[in-house]
Design an enzyme around this catalytic site. Structure first.
Site, PDB file in Angstrom:
ATOM      1  N   GLN A  98       0.842  -1.198   0.000  1.00  0.00           N
ATOM      2  CA  GLN A  98       0.000   0.000   0.000  1.00  0.00           C
ATOM      3  C   GLN A  98       0.878   1.249   0.000  1.00  0.00           C
ATOM      4  O   GLN A  98       1.733   1.426   0.883  1.00  0.00           O
ATOM      5  CB  GLN A  98      -0.921   0.034   1.224  1.00  0.00           C
ATOM      6  CG  GLN A  98      -1.930   1.179   1.140  1.00  0.00           C
ATOM      7  CD  GLN A  98      -2.668   1.417   2.439  1.00  0.00           C
ATOM      8  OE1 GLN A  98      -2.065   1.811   3.427  1.00  0.00           O
ATOM      9  NE2 GLN A  98      -3.971   1.184   2.435  1.00  0.00           N
ATOM     10  N   TYR A 179      -5.399  10.808   4.786  1.00  0.00           N
ATOM     11  CA  TYR A 179      -4.038  11.049   4.300  1.00  0.00           C
ATOM     12  C   TYR A 179      -4.074  11.879   3.011  1.00  0.00           C
ATOM     13  O   TYR A 179      -5.129  12.363   2.607  1.00  0.00           O
ATOM     14  CB  TYR A 179      -3.303   9.731   4.167  1.00  0.00           C
ATOM     15  CG  TYR A 179      -3.209   9.024   5.509  1.00  0.00           C
ATOM     16  CD1 TYR A 179      -2.586   9.655   6.595  1.00  0.00           C
ATOM     17  CD2 TYR A 179      -3.793   7.787   5.725  1.00  0.00           C
ATOM     18  CE1 TYR A 179      -2.524   9.048   7.845  1.00  0.00           C
ATOM     19  CE2 TYR A 179      -3.742   7.175   6.975  1.00  0.00           C
ATOM     20  CZ  TYR A 179      -3.112   7.814   8.029  1.00  0.00           C
ATOM     21  OH  TYR A 179      -3.071   7.230   9.266  1.00  0.00           O
ATOM     22  N   ARG A 226      -7.860   2.464  -2.536  1.00  0.00           N
ATOM     23  CA  ARG A 226      -8.660   2.410  -1.313  1.00  0.00           C
ATOM     24  C   ARG A 226      -9.324   3.755  -1.025  1.00  0.00           C
ATOM     25  O   ARG A 226      -8.693   4.806  -1.134  1.00  0.00           O
ATOM     26  CB  ARG A 226      -7.791   2.018  -0.115  1.00  0.00           C
ATOM     27  CG  ARG A 226      -8.636   1.617   1.101  1.00  0.00           C
ATOM     28  CD  ARG A 226      -7.790   1.293   2.306  1.00  0.00           C
ATOM     29  NE  ARG A 226      -8.480   0.378   3.202  1.00  0.00           N
ATOM     30  CZ  ARG A 226      -8.282   0.332   4.514  1.00  0.00           C
ATOM     31  NH1 ARG A 226      -7.427   1.153   5.080  1.00  0.00           N
ATOM     32  NH2 ARG A 226      -8.939  -0.541   5.262  1.00  0.00           N
ATOM     33  N   GLY A 310      -8.903  -6.986   9.444  1.00  0.00           N
ATOM     34  CA  GLY A 310      -7.777  -6.320  10.065  1.00  0.00           C
ATOM     35  C   GLY A 310      -7.311  -7.004  11.326  1.00  0.00           C
ATOM     36  O   GLY A 310      -6.472  -7.905  11.302  1.00  0.00           O
TER      37      GLY A 310
END
Length: 353
Positions: A98, A179, A226, A310
């Site tokens: 990622q 982000y 994503r 996760g």
């Protein structure tokens, strides 16, 4: 959960089931951003999940937000990730790295060059971040110039090439969780008046430029994206135009024929159904807080093609086997999520030692 165990093809990867490992920051890299000595063991332990999506990995010095997170922009980084991919492949799994540029979610004490973070606009998130000196207020970031935006696109492109050189099967572009790319989406984090701000089309422009550059470099079949609609991570708010922004984004990504879109679901069920309708390729849907018995619900209902997990994967290296056998799960130790050594990283017990 019958459909959960059906095989699926993602890009050119033939996967044995519909589970995947979601990206999770673990903060165990070396100080220069090279994956730590235990990282190969950590990922290989979880290879039975099929598709592993790595922790967020910075594409440049400016891209680092937190301490001890890995990079993929130097030869040492490539060598470190090569050890990880070799071990994952030997164990029968696949790895997408990622690419995560933290943008304003950074602190000078956490970066190699000790500069402030960069962002679409000079607006602080109003949050604290962990640093070597403890929790600190995140400073106001520096606004990227148009020239620097183009340079950042190039950074993503080079990082994707480095990931493939390191043996990764693909890359996931992190356009979520507050982000840098997500910051361009936010009405409260992007107040630019040029071609990268204002309208939905303008706020999505940077994301599309990054994606096109990566697709040209490594191929659409090796590229995922994503998103986290309606989930105000790090106080990024897409505003009332948010649903339309994501519909437009998915339409543009569709033209690029990516391997998959990965949704961190924020609760807007209508938007999720629209994304499913718009997106023709594999759709990964991660629902925070879902119950174990609901893990296959979106797949059975045709909303998703895969169910990334996760914390379950973090604490259970043999999660696939445990789920098939209805065996008890290890409880995640939240105190060891970030930083440290082997404890809470590679020492969770498997059913079969």
């Amino acid at each position: 959960m019958t459909n959960l165990w059906n095989p699926i093809t993602i890009g050119k990867l033939n996967l044995p089931h519909r589970l995947a490992m979601a990206p999770m920051t673990r903060s165990r890299a070396l100080s220069d951003g090279t994956p730590g000595s235990l990282s190969a063991e950590y990922y290989a332990q979880r290879a039975s999940l099929g598709l592993l999506i790595s922790e967020g990995t910075q594409p440049s010095e400016d891209g680092q937000g937190y301490t001890m997170t890995p990079g993929i922009y130097t030869e040492k980084h490539i060598e470190g990730w090569r050890k990880v991919t070799d071990e994952v492949h030997a164990a029968g799994g696949y790895l997408f790295i990622q690419l995560m540029h933290a943008g304003r979610m950074s602190h000078p004490d956490n970066t190699p060059h000790h500069r402030k973070g960069v962002a679409p606009s000079a607006i602080a998130p109003g949050a604290e971040i962990f640093t070597p000196n403890g929790m600190m207020e995140i400073p106001v970031p520096r606004e990227l110039s148009q020239t620097e935006i183009k340079e950042t696109v190039e950074d993503f492109k080079k990082a994707a090439a480095s990931a493939i050189k390191a043996g990764a099967d693909g890359v996931e572009i992190h356009g979520a969780n507050g982000y840098l790319i997500h910051q361009f989406f936010g009405e409260n984090s992007n107040i630019r008046t040029d071609e990268y701000g204002g309208s939905v089309e303008n706020r999505v422009r940077f994301a599309i430029e990054v994606t096109k550059a990566i697709v040209e470099e490594v191929g659409a079949e090796r590229t995922g994206f994503r998103i986290s609609p309606n989930a105000p991570f790090s106080k990024v708010d897409e505003g009332q135009s948010g649903p339309d922004l994501y519909r437009y984004l998915v339409e543009e990504l569709k033209k690029l024929n990516l391997a998959y879109v990965h949704v961190m679901h924020g609760g807007d069920e209508e938007l999720l159904r629209d994304i499913r309708t718009l997106w023709p390729n594999a759709l990964l849907v991660n629902r925070p807080g879902r119950a174990l018995e609901d893990i296959a619900t979106d797949i059975d209902n045709g909303i998703a093609d895969m169910a990334p997990i996760g914390a379950w994967a973090l604490a259970n290296p043999d999660f696939v086997e445990r789920l098939k056998l209805n065996a008890p799960l290890n409880e995640p130790d939240k105190g060891t999520f970030f930083g440290g050594g082997s404890q809470g990283y590679v020492d969770y017990p498997a059913l079969k030692k």
